[in-house]
Scaffold this active site. Structure first.
Site, short mmCIF file in Angstrom:
data_model
loop_
_atom_site.label_atom_id
_atom_site.label_comp_id
_atom_site.label_asym_id
_atom_site.label_seq_id
_atom_site.Cartn_x
_atom_site.Cartn_y
_atom_site.Cartn_z
N ALA A 33 -26.19 -17.36 -38.03
CA ALA A 33 -26.14 -16.07 -38.94
C ALA A 33 -26.72 -14.85 -37.73
CB ALA A 33 -26.48 -16.48 -39.79
N ASN A 34 -26.56 -13.71 -37.65
CA ASN A 34 -26.83 -12.10 -37.40
C ASN A 34 -28.34 -12.24 -38.28
OD1 ASN A 34 -25.29 -12.40 -35.56
ND2 ASN A 34 -24.93 -10.17 -35.07
N ARG A 35 -29.40 -11.29 -37.81
CA ARG A 35 -29.94 -10.70 -38.73
C ARG A 35 -29.71 -9.57 -39.39
NH1 ARG A 35 -35.91 -12.59 -38.06
NH2 ARG A 35 -36.06 -13.08 -35.76
#
Ligand code: CTP
Ligand code: CA
Length: 219
Positions: A33-35
């Site tokens: 995932a991205n932050r």
């Protein structure tokens, strides 16, 4: 209500907002995932609803309450987000705030991978670009707004994304500091006319300013 507030009403307008990360499964318990806390996107959805818009908020996995009078669709992966966006059309405007994972794992494992038995070599494949797809679609909203999270050459990368994705505006987000999950944000508005530098502001104020600009543009 003042004349200005009336002028800035979004009554009768449908605005689509994406927010949060997407999670791309590796196995039943792990993901990439991205932050993203989702807070800026949720604040924008709230500000739009407060101005009378019908708001569809397509949200990745976040732990945030749904703003009042906002229609929320929860998704996990980028492909689910793309489907939810397509299903929510038509819209007068779209604000794509989500930090979509750029890749997903090609072959997700049905069972939990056990450490020690193997070193997983993850083959990644690109996810659909939801903003670029919308920009090229016959159902493109009249006003299409993207975000660009950058750590360097913020305005240069943002301007390039505006053209490449056929967006009207890009909110250039300088994430080199401590923005992630925090209360304040440093953004600049990149339009066809140039760059508007905004000072560091609380996320709610960024949302309010952007919602006012959207209302003006949709008049
Ligand atoms: N976006 C999207 N779908 C994707 C990737 C990005 O809709 N698969 C949208 C984001 O919601 C944002 C804009 O595109 O509005 C820019 O996202 P960003 O991650 O900054 O840019 P990318 O084009 O993915 O390029 P990179 O991550 O390499 O900087
Ligand atoms: Ca990206």
């Amino acid at each position: 209500r003042t004349v200005e507030q009336r002028a800035r009403s979004l009554a009768g307008k449908h605005v689509l907002v994406t927010a949060g990360p997407t999670h791309e499964p590796i196995d039943p318990v792990r993901y990439i995932a991205n932050r993203s806390s989702g807070r800026q996107g949720f604040a924008i959805a709230q500000a739009l609803a407060e101005r009378g818009a019908r708001v569809t908020l397509v949200a990745g996995p976040v732990t945030l309450p749904t703003p009042a009078a906002v229609d929320r669709v929860d998704v996990e992966t980028a492909r689910e987000m793309a489907d939810a966006v397509a299903a929510a059309l038509p819209a007068d405007a779209a604000v794509m705030v989500a930090a979509v994972a750029d890749w997903r794992v090609e072959a997700t494992a049905d069972q939990k991978l056990k450490k020690g038995t193997m070193q997983p070599a993850l083959a990644l494949v690109p996810n659909p670009d939801i903003l670029a797809t919308l920009g090229a679609s016959p159902d493109r909203p009249r006003l299409l707004i993207g975000f660009a999270a950058e750590t360097e050459n913020v305005l240069g990368h943002a301007a390039a994304k505006r053209t490449a994705k056929h967006a009207d505006w890009i909110v250039a987000n300088d994430v080199s500091g401590d923005v992630m999950g925090g209360d304040a944000n440093t953004v600049h508005l990149v339009t066809a006319l140039g760059v508007e530098q905004w000072e560091r502001l609380p996320k709610a104020t960024v949302a309010a300013r952007l919602a006012d600009r959207i209302a003006d543009a949709l008049l």
